[in-house]
Write an enzyme that holds these catalytic residues in place. Structure first.
Site, PDB file in Angstrom:
ATOM      1  N   TYR A 136      22.113  13.598  15.663  1.00 25.78           N
ATOM      2  CA  TYR A 136      22.223  13.707  17.119  1.00 25.78           C
ATOM      3  C   TYR A 136      23.133  12.594  17.615  1.00 25.78           C
ATOM      4  CZ  TYR A 136      20.589  14.085  22.018  1.00 25.78           C
ATOM      5  OH  TYR A 136      20.503  14.230  23.382  1.00 25.78           O
ATOM      6  N   LYS A 164      23.839  17.801  16.328  1.00 25.24           N
ATOM      7  CA  LYS A 164      23.752  18.076  17.758  1.00 25.24           C
ATOM      8  C   LYS A 164      24.748  17.148  18.439  1.00 25.24           C
ATOM      9  CE  LYS A 164      20.765  17.763  21.838  1.00 25.24           C
ATOM     10  NZ  LYS A 164      19.468  17.299  22.386  1.00 25.24           N
TER      11      LYS A 164
END
Length: 291
Positions: A136, A164
């Site tokens: 992320y 992500k």
């Protein structure tokens, strides 16, 4: 395992009572709302879930409630990130008994490690974690950007399955999309850029607006994934006002204002966050209920 994480994942908010205890009845109502809106999977205790303000025991209680409530109907991803590498490894031992599709792990914040430090951090996690890892990258919160080359190096690890991307840098996303190993997924971390990232080859999005408008957002994402970019683009434009309102008073305060407007839960957030204004709740009502 990877296939079930394509499409729309929803970064679950955590409803709270006035005394900041977890409002489990409202959490169940929110989960039903998201499932009825055809979202593909649930992300528990990400930033939208106010993960920094809950104890480890509370996080595990929330996770267990979500798994029990869903009864296997949707895959579950759990947020476990931070700036203490070995503490995360220790905590991951408590997750071995949970049926999780993956762990979403934000890049270390505040420490501002070098790219080499970020690579070592994630490689240590990937070697130790009992579940696959979704990287992320969210520089607006961590104060450091994971460069595309860093992501591509980490993508070589068999236990790191996706990124992500919430840098807002579409050139960086394109570099990842074009050079990643086969099977490594690129997921948007920004609702408003999901359509663009899918168009360049991304597999989906981990969404905030999916808490509030799951059916409308999931429909847009599915059109994009099916290659119908014209329809997806039109639906995406219809959602622009909602995207904008989500950032007006910060996330998840602005999101919870919308959830209060539709009767899912109260707008309560835990300090140091601050509850959204009456005006924002009313504007959500106008947006969501005006024909």
């Amino acid at each position: 395992m990877k296939a079930e994480l394509k499409g729309t994942g929803v970064a679950l908010a955590t409803p709270m009572n006035a005394d900041y205890s977890i409002d489990y009845p409202s959490l169940g109502k929110l989960l039903d709302h998201i499932v009825d809106g055809n979202a593909d999977y649930i992300v528990v205790q990400g930033t939208t879930g106010e993960s920094p303000v809950f104890s480890w025991e509370q996080k595990l209680d929330i996770l267990q409630f979500v798994i029990d409530h869903l009864k296997g109907n949707k895959p579950v991803v759990f947020g476990l990130g931070g700036n203490n590498t070995f503490d995360l490894i220790e905590k991951s031992n408590d997750l071995k008994s949970f049926d999780l599709a993956a762990i979403l792990s934000a890049s270390p914040y505040y420490n501002k490690p070098s790219q080499a430090g970020i690579i070592r951090h994630y490689q240590l996690l990937a070697n130790a974690f009992p579940h696959p890892i979704i990287l992320y990258n969210v520089p607006s919160r961590t104060a450091s950007n994971m460069k595309a080359a860093t992501t591509l190096e980490l993508a070589k690890h068999p236990n790191i399955i996706a990124m992500k991307e919430a840098s807002g840098d579409l050139d960086q996303c394109k570099e990842i999309a074009d050079n990643r190993p086969e099977g490594f997924m690129l997921l948007s971390g920004d609702d408003g850029l999901a359509c663009d990232i899918i168009k360049m080859g991304g597999e989906g999005v981990i969404s905030v607006i999916g808490n509030l408008m799951p059916e409308a957002f999931t429909t847009m994402v599915n059109h994009a994934l099916n290659g119908d970019y014209e329809t997806a683009g039109k639906l995406n434009e219809d959602l622009r006002s909602a995207y904008s309102m989500l950032s007006e008073e910060g996330n998840p305060s602005s999101l919870k204002a919308g959830l209060e407007a539709i009767g899912i839960c109260k707008r309560t957030v835990k300090p140091p966050l601050f509850d959204a204004s009456d005006g924002l709740v009313e504007r959500w009502r106008e947006l969501l209920f005006t024909p």
